[in-house]
Write an enzyme that holds these catalytic residues in place. Structure first.
Site, PDB file in Angstrom:
ATOM      1  CE  LYS A  18      -3.612   2.500   2.412  1.00 18.34           C
ATOM      2  NZ  LYS A  18      -4.538   2.529   3.549  1.00 18.34           N
ATOM      3  NE  ARG A  63      -2.968  -2.107   8.982  1.00 21.95           N
ATOM      4  CZ  ARG A  63      -1.693  -1.727   9.051  1.00 21.95           C
ATOM      5  NH1 ARG A  63      -0.746  -2.641   9.119  1.00 21.95           N
ATOM      6  NH2 ARG A  63      -1.360  -0.454   9.039  1.00 21.95           N
ATOM      7  CG  HIS A  97      -2.358   4.360  11.634  1.00 22.91           C
ATOM      8  ND1 HIS A  97      -3.138   3.724  12.563  1.00 22.91           N
ATOM      9  CD2 HIS A  97      -2.562   3.700  10.458  1.00 22.91           C
ATOM     10  CE1 HIS A  97      -3.786   2.726  11.976  1.00 22.91           C
ATOM     11  NE2 HIS A  97      -3.445   2.695  10.708  1.00 22.91           N
TER      12      HIS A  97
END
Length: 180
Positions: A63, A131, A154
């Site tokens: 990703k 996850r 994040h």
């Protein structure tokens, strides 16, 4: 895209593991890998036997394109040791029955998890549940949102808490405890 939840109850996790192990060792290992690594399904499916022989994951996240190094939990190392016995280094860990040496796809991983979810009346379950389950339980054990934020890559602690469902837990508790 549907919003999925972590599996919060450790007993339910144990039951799902038991159910998957009885059904198919590959499916069991897929679940165990996800809840013990916090990797996205897109980073789990391409793993090969050679990756499971190490004590860590060293991948480039599909990703984000970022390199990631993450130690394996001792439990996952033990499970992999049994699972890869007799397998060749080049084999995919989560091989499809179709083709010579192809991994299962995201849709098959989703079907595996949805079938288990149905068995246990779990709602809002998908591949990302693995996850989120990892993140939820790591946070509950450590209380360290900054560490979890870094592991999950994040940008904000608030997003991490919302992502793993801690905000939802707080809202549910507030409503449950509310008196007027």
């Amino acid at each position: 895209m549907n919003f999925v939840q972590p599996i919060r109850d450790p007993e339910v996790i144990r039951e799902v593991k038991r159910y998957l192990k009885e059904q198919n060792e590959r499916n069991y290992m897929l679940f165990v890998t996800g809840i013990n690594s916090g990797l996205r399904i897109s980073d789990i499916l391409p793993l090969r036997v050679s990756d499971a022989k190490k004590s860590y994951f060293k991948i480039t996240e599909i990703k984000t394109g970022k390199d990631k190094y993450l130690d394996m939990t001792p439990q996952l190392q033990r499970e992999f040791k049994k699972y890869i016995e007799g397998k060749e280094d080049h084999e995919f860990l989560f091989k499809s029955r179709e083709g010579i040496n192809k991994p299962i796809g995201r849709s098959m991983a989703y079907k595996i998890l949805r079938k288990a979810a149905k068995e246990f009346d779990l709602i809002d379950i998908g591949t990302h549940t693995l996850r989120k389950t990892f993140g939820y339980h790591l946070y509950k054990q450590t209380g360290d949102v900054a560490l979890l934020q870094k592991i999950l890559n994040h940008s904000e602690p608030a997003f991490t808490l919302r992502y793993i469902g801690i905000d939802q837990d707080a809202m549910n508790k507030a409503i449950k405890d509310f008196r007027i």
